[in-house]
Write a protein that holds these residues in place. Sequence first.
Motif, short mmCIF file in Angstrom:
data_model
loop_
_atom_site.label_atom_id
_atom_site.label_comp_id
_atom_site.label_asym_id
_atom_site.label_seq_id
_atom_site.Cartn_x
_atom_site.Cartn_y
_atom_site.Cartn_z
N GLY A 1 33.97 27.38 39.29
CA GLY A 1 32.62 27.93 39.22
C GLY A 1 32.45 28.91 38.07
O GLY A 1 31.42 28.92 37.40
N LEU A 2 33.47 29.73 37.83
CA LEU A 2 33.41 30.70 36.73
C LEU A 2 33.39 29.99 35.37
O LEU A 2 32.68 30.41 34.45
N VAL A 3 34.19 28.93 35.25
CA VAL A 3 34.20 28.16 33.99
C VAL A 3 32.83 27.52 33.77
O VAL A 3 32.25 27.58 32.67
N ALA A 4 32.28 26.91 34.83
CA ALA A 4 30.98 26.23 34.72
C ALA A 4 29.85 27.19 34.34
O ALA A 4 28.91 26.83 33.63
N ALA A 5 29.98 28.44 34.79
CA ALA A 5 28.94 29.43 34.53
C ALA A 5 29.15 30.17 33.20
O ALA A 5 28.34 31.03 32.84
N SER B 1 40.09 37.98 45.44
CA SER B 1 38.68 37.60 45.43
C SER B 1 38.43 36.36 46.28
O SER B 1 37.47 36.30 47.06
N ALA B 2 39.29 35.36 46.13
CA ALA B 2 39.11 34.12 46.87
C ALA B 2 39.32 34.32 48.36
O ALA B 2 38.58 33.79 49.20
N LEU C 1 35.66 37.09 54.62
CA LEU C 1 34.68 38.14 54.89
C LEU C 1 33.30 37.86 54.32
O LEU C 1 32.34 38.58 54.63
N GLY C 2 33.19 36.85 53.46
CA GLY C 2 31.90 36.53 52.85
C GLY C 2 31.76 37.09 51.45
O GLY C 2 32.62 37.83 50.97
N GLU C 3 30.66 36.74 50.79
CA GLU C 3 30.45 37.17 49.41
C GLU C 3 30.14 38.66 49.30
O GLU C 3 30.37 39.28 48.26
N CYS D 1 31.70 39.13 41.35
CA CYS D 1 30.26 39.26 41.11
C CYS D 1 29.73 38.14 40.22
O CYS D 1 28.60 37.68 40.40
N CYS D 2 30.55 37.67 39.30
CA CYS D 2 30.13 36.55 38.45
C CYS D 2 30.16 35.23 39.22
O CYS D 2 29.38 34.32 38.94
N ALA D 3 31.06 35.12 40.19
CA ALA D 3 31.15 33.90 41.00
C ALA D 3 30.02 33.81 42.01
O ALA D 3 29.67 32.71 42.45
N ALA D 4 29.45 34.96 42.38
CA ALA D 4 28.37 34.98 43.38
C ALA D 4 27.28 35.93 42.91
O ALA D 4 27.16 37.05 43.42
N PRO D 5 26.49 35.53 41.90
CA PRO D 5 25.43 36.40 41.38
C PRO D 5 24.48 36.82 42.50
O PRO D 5 24.07 36.02 43.32
#
Length: 278
Positions: A131-135, A213-214, A220-222, A246-250
């Motif tokens: 997801g981070l690479v894609a974003a 982070s993962a 616990l959720g985002e 934070c970048c993985a879950a804006p």
Amino acid sequence: MAEIRLTNTLTRTKEVFTPIDPKNVRMYVCGPTVYDRAHLGNARPVVVFDVLYRLLRHVHGAEHVTYVRNFTDVDDKINARAARDGRDIRAITDETIGWYHEDMDALGTLRPDVEPRATEHIGQMIAMIEGLVAAGHAYEAEGHVLFAVESYAGYGRLSGRSVEDMIAGARVEVAPYKRNPMDFVLWKPSDEGLPGWESPWGRGRPGWHIECSAMAKELLGESFDIHGGGNDLMFPHHENEIAQSCCAAPGAEFARVWLHNEMLQVEGKKMSKSLGNF
């Protein structure tokens, strides 16, 4: 209900603790890398956050509090120990976790509700990195995947340092494939003699920071209430956790409150295995 006040490292203020959901209070604390016995200094965060865990349970009800503390069981120190002793990595980590539980139980601390092992969450780490690479927050270079620090404007907020100061004061790994000296590894290649998992970038293993982070997101959720650990983890570990999460879950907060315990001191120096003063 009793009022709890906590000194939030992120805001540098003492705040009244208001959970996101009073019926689901969530706390994540960075746990040990399991390659050797714990020393007395390693017990300090265990005791500190055990006291907080008990207080949260007292105020909100035991059934409404979830405490997660991880075991890092994939790491170069573990690999080196296995090579030195000629032992299986899993045997070493299982043995070390057993010692850790015995020692922390002997101190009278409660075990967390969940104690995830990094090796059991590799799939979640790979998904987060993808997801981070894609974003556009991460990039592949020479078999590695690195987080692009300049892509996150809030980098340095937790530790209160500028990127320039961090470069000057940090032991930054010199690597020609990094776009910025502060970029950090999310995934790295593994040869046949090292633990590895198949990924879109080839057989490899995760970097240290992506693990927490993962696992925190999975369990616990985002967004959750409290993230804790020793103040030696503030930079770079916790700073990097914030950036990638934070970048993985804006739009998500990741951890609302950050708490850090001091180190146990021996003659003015941190007690540590590397200094041999434990």
